[in-house]
Design an enzyme around this catalytic site. Structure first.
Site, PDB file in Angstrom:
ATOM      1  N   HIS A   9       0.827  -1.213   0.000  1.00 26.44           N
ATOM      2  CA  HIS A   9       0.000   0.000   0.000  1.00 26.44           C
ATOM      3  C   HIS A   9       0.861   1.262   0.000  1.00 26.44           C
ATOM      4  CE1 HIS A   9       1.009   0.896   4.190  1.00 26.44           C
ATOM      5  NE2 HIS A   9       0.847  -0.403   4.437  1.00 26.44           N
ATOM      6  N   GLU A  82      -2.156  -6.783   7.604  1.00 23.82           N
ATOM      7  CA  GLU A  82      -0.847  -6.766   8.245  1.00 23.82           C
ATOM      8  C   GLU A  82      -0.899  -7.604   9.519  1.00 23.82           C
ATOM      9  OE1 GLU A  82       2.242  -6.835   8.331  1.00 23.82           O
ATOM     10  OE2 GLU A  82       2.758  -4.762   7.783  1.00 23.82           O
TER      11      GLU A  82
END
Length: 203
Positions: A9, A82
């Site tokens: 990202h 994550e």
């Protein structure tokens, strides 16, 4: 051949402030948005058949810029999140070191042995993330798929692909909007690109 384009990202404010994010849903910074636009422009000429992303907004928003170039929707996949940093989320390196002396050093040297307070292990991250990748590959034989995830997540996926120990996870650098490509030939993975950010040269 099945082809995965795995992208980290764009930058968030917590990346800039060096705070641990984990499952905290932190939005892209202004720079992160520009990075997402740049990687989307880079991938615009690729033949992409599907786009997947973590459900956290920093990954999902980055994926939306990529998907828009191909008139595709983003397939939200929570398993691509994550690692859960638990009680460390929102804290800086110095704050964590002050509260848990000696623990943070293990994150960089022996992450395989680390037990994050209120969080999850790198084994758990690897198991859920790589299972998601294997499912994506199974559902898109012979196609090219873009997958937007997170630095730690991508690191464990690459460890799984290369069949290397998780203690080497930080030996695989992942910059914001880094592009990685894995090609699968009869199920055999070949990494053809790693941590490429040439699209950011003028940004």
């Amino acid at each position: 051949m099945t082809r995965l384009i795995i992208i980290r990202h764009g930058q968030t404010l917590w990346n800039l402030e060096r705070k641990y994010q984990g499952h905290s849903d932190i939005a892209l910074s202004d720079k992160g948005i520009k990075q997402a636009e740049a990687v989307a422009a880079r991938l615009a000429k690729e033949k992409i058949d599907a786009v997947y992303a973590s459900d956290l907004s920093r990954a999902c928003k980055t994926a939306e810029y990529i998907a828009a170039r191909h008139n595709l929707k983003v397939n939200i996949t929570p398993e691509l999140r994550e690692i859960k940093f638990g009680e460390w989320e929102g804290l800086t390196y110095d704050q964590i070191t002050a509260r848990w002396p000696g623990m943070l050093g293990k994150l960089w040297t022996t992450p395989d042995e680390l037990e994050i307070p209120g969080g999850e292990s790198f084994h758990q991250l690897k198991e859920r993330a790589y299972a998601a990748i294997q499912k994506i590959i199974k559902e898109h034989p012979g196609q090219t798929v873009a997958v937007v995830a997170h630095g730690g997540t991508i690191g464990t996926i690459l460890c799984a692909v290369l069949d290397i120990h998780l203690n080497h996870v930080w030996s695989i650098k992942q910059d914001n909007t880094a592009v990685n490509i894995i090609e699968y030939y009869d199920g055999r993975p070949v990494i053809t690109l790693l941590n490429c950010v040439r699209h950011l040269e003028n940004n």
